[in-house]
Design a protein around this motif. Structure first.
Motif, PDB file in Angstrom:
ATOM      1  N   ALA A   1       1.165  10.992  -2.048  1.00 28.25           N
ATOM      2  CA  ALA A   1       1.436   9.558  -2.127  1.00 28.25           C
ATOM      3  C   ALA A   1       2.918   9.392  -2.424  1.00 28.25           C
ATOM      4  O   ALA A   1       3.397   9.744  -3.506  1.00 28.25           O
ATOM      5  CB  ALA A   1       0.586   8.925  -3.221  1.00 28.25           C
ATOM      6  N   LEU A   2       3.669   8.880  -1.461  1.00 26.58           N
ATOM      7  CA  LEU A   2       5.104   8.701  -1.600  1.00 26.58           C
ATOM      8  C   LEU A   2       5.382   7.238  -1.941  1.00 26.58           C
ATOM      9  O   LEU A   2       5.023   6.337  -1.173  1.00 26.58           O
ATOM     10  CB  LEU A   2       5.817   9.109  -0.311  1.00 26.58           C
ATOM     11  N   THR A   3       6.021   7.003  -3.078  1.00 21.77           N
ATOM     12  CA  THR A   3       6.116   5.658  -3.637  1.00 21.77           C
ATOM     13  C   THR A   3       7.524   5.094  -3.556  1.00 21.77           C
ATOM     14  O   THR A   3       8.511   5.828  -3.536  1.00 21.77           O
ATOM     15  CB  THR A   3       5.675   5.677  -5.115  1.00 21.77           C
ATOM     16  N   ASN A   4       7.597   3.751  -3.522  1.00 18.93           N
ATOM     17  CA  ASN A   4       8.865   3.011  -3.650  1.00 18.93           C
ATOM     18  C   ASN A   4       9.937   3.501  -2.680  1.00 18.93           C
ATOM     19  O   ASN A   4      11.092   3.710  -3.066  1.00 18.93           O
ATOM     20  CB  ASN A   4       9.395   3.111  -5.091  1.00 18.93           C
TER      21      ASN A   4
ATOM     22  N   MET B   1       0.844  -1.187   0.000  1.00 23.57           N
ATOM     23  CA  MET B   1       0.000   0.000   0.000  1.00 23.57           C
ATOM     24  C   MET B   1       0.885   1.245   0.000  1.00 23.57           C
ATOM     25  O   MET B   1       1.851   1.335   0.753  1.00 23.57           O
ATOM     26  CB  MET B   1      -0.921   0.012   1.223  1.00 23.57           C
ATOM     27  N   THR B   2       0.588   2.196  -0.892  1.00 21.83           N
ATOM     28  CA  THR B   2       1.381   3.417  -1.004  1.00 21.83           C
ATOM     29  C   THR B   2       1.134   4.311   0.207  1.00 21.83           C
ATOM     30  O   THR B   2      -0.004   4.656   0.500  1.00 21.83           O
ATOM     31  CB  THR B   2       1.014   4.179  -2.283  1.00 21.83           C
ATOM     32  N   PRO B   3       2.199   4.707   0.913  1.00 30.42           N
ATOM     33  CA  PRO B   3       2.010   5.594   2.064  1.00 30.42           C
ATOM     34  C   PRO B   3       1.465   6.956   1.619  1.00 30.42           C
ATOM     35  O   PRO B   3       1.890   7.503   0.607  1.00 30.42           O
ATOM     36  CB  PRO B   3       3.423   5.734   2.633  1.00 30.42           C
ATOM     37  N   ILE B   4       0.535   7.465   2.399  1.00 29.69           N
ATOM     38  CA  ILE B   4       0.005   8.809   2.173  1.00 29.69           C
ATOM     39  C   ILE B   4       0.491   9.695   3.309  1.00 29.69           C
ATOM     40  O   ILE B   4       0.303   9.387   4.488  1.00 29.69           O
ATOM     41  CB  ILE B   4      -1.540   8.815   2.116  1.00 29.69           C
TER      42      ILE B   4
ATOM     43  N   ASN C   1       9.635  13.360  -4.847  1.00 26.33           N
ATOM     44  CA  ASN C   1       9.087  12.020  -5.077  1.00 26.33           C
ATOM     45  C   ASN C   1       9.223  11.589  -6.538  1.00 26.33           C
ATOM     46  O   ASN C   1       9.173  10.402  -6.844  1.00 26.33           O
ATOM     47  CB  ASN C   1       7.619  11.978  -4.645  1.00 26.33           C
TER      48      ASN C   1
END
Length: 293
Positions: free
Chosen positions: A13-16, A1-4, A107
């Motif tokens: 939404a901060l990814t990877n 789940m992508t952190p918000i 990001n």
């Protein structure tokens, strides 16, 4: 789940976050984002009101590395953008004006590059820059010698220069100037580069011709052109290690005897900011911005 994450009331939404972006040290995307959040107070003034060119490296320096000047697809509506004149017609670019937009841009995994003018007066420079690029076997040590000559030459014209590492091989000199057309600043910078070559013929070259550059320092004056950009102070660079274009003191320039003395990584910057503040803060003092001769 992508952190918000919520930043200044904006949801991001901060990814990877575990993805390694700087393979030599295992520096991850999460650490990149943490770095930018930590240095935001000193970085943001250098981005404010300057249209940003993104040099993106989403898969690290060994993956695809590409410039993005136009507003990227999917840019949130709350990110400030502005129309920027170009030879081929106006374009819309991003302005990183606050912490939320900085973290959104970080990001994307990018170097930040900015022009020597602000959006209110496109093509009217408020800074002059010299990019000192060493041709092997020359290193940043030789760049420091050239930087000290340029510092004195600029001072003779009433211009106070400051230095930062490029985050790569060389050194950047910056100074505040009274608002001046970019073409005039570029012409003046070229004059000084030519003078430097005459004064230091075994050390300096002012032309980009590759065959002239081995063992010498190329004084790149052309980044003062209105269409050009330079790595923004405090930006990470797309390299195997998380190197930073870091402001340095003139004492460090004078005492530089080996390339590693002016090589700084992300973890080095917060302690330097705590000790020195922003060494480039005088660039924002209008009283220090004198006219070109």
């Amino acid at each position: 789940m992508t952190p918000i994450t919520e930043v200044e009331g904006r949801r991001l939404a901060l990814t990877n976050l575990d993805k390694v972006l700087h393979p030599a040290t295992g520096f991850t995307k999460g650490e990149v984002l943490h770095y930018y959040a930590t240095v935001a107070d000193v970085l943001l003034p250098h981005l404010l009101d300057r249209p940003v060119s993104f040099l993106r490296y989403p898969d690290g320096p060994d993956g695809q590395v590409f410039f993005t000047k136009n507003v990227p697809p999917g840019t949130p509506a709350w990110v400030t953008t502005a129309e920027v004149p170009r030879t081929e017609g106006p374009a819309r670019m991003v302005l990183v004006q606050n912490l939320a937009s900085l973290m959104w841009a970080a990001n994307l995994v990018t170097e930040f590059h900015t022009p020597q003018w602000t959006i209110g007066t496109p093509g009217i420079a408020d800074r002059i820059v010299f990019d000192l690029d060493p041709g092997a076997p020359a290193t940043v040590v030789e760049c420091c010698e050239v930087a000290l000559w340029l510092r004195e030459r600029l001072a003779a014209d009433g211009i106070e220069a400051y230095a930062k590492s490029s985050g790569s091989k060389g050194l950047h000199l910056l100074a505040a100037v009274a608002p001046t057309p970019s073409a005039d600043v570029s012409a003046y910078a070229k004059e000084l580069a030519v003078e430097a070559e005459r004064a230091l013929p075994r050390r300096v070259v002012h032309r980009m011709t590759r065959t002239l550059r081995p063992g010498k320092v190329f004084v790149d004056w052309s980044q003062n052109a209105g269409r050009k950009t330079t790595a923004t102070p405090y930006t990470l660079r797309a390299r195997a290690e998380p190197t930073v274009s870091a402001p340095v003191t003139w004492e460090e320039v004078e005492e530089c005897g080996s390339p590693d003395r002016l090589a700084f990584q992300a973890m080095d910057i917060p302690p330097r900011v705590q000790d020195f503040g922003d060494l480039l803060a005088p660039l924002f003092d209008a009283e220090r911005a004198g006219p070109l001769p």
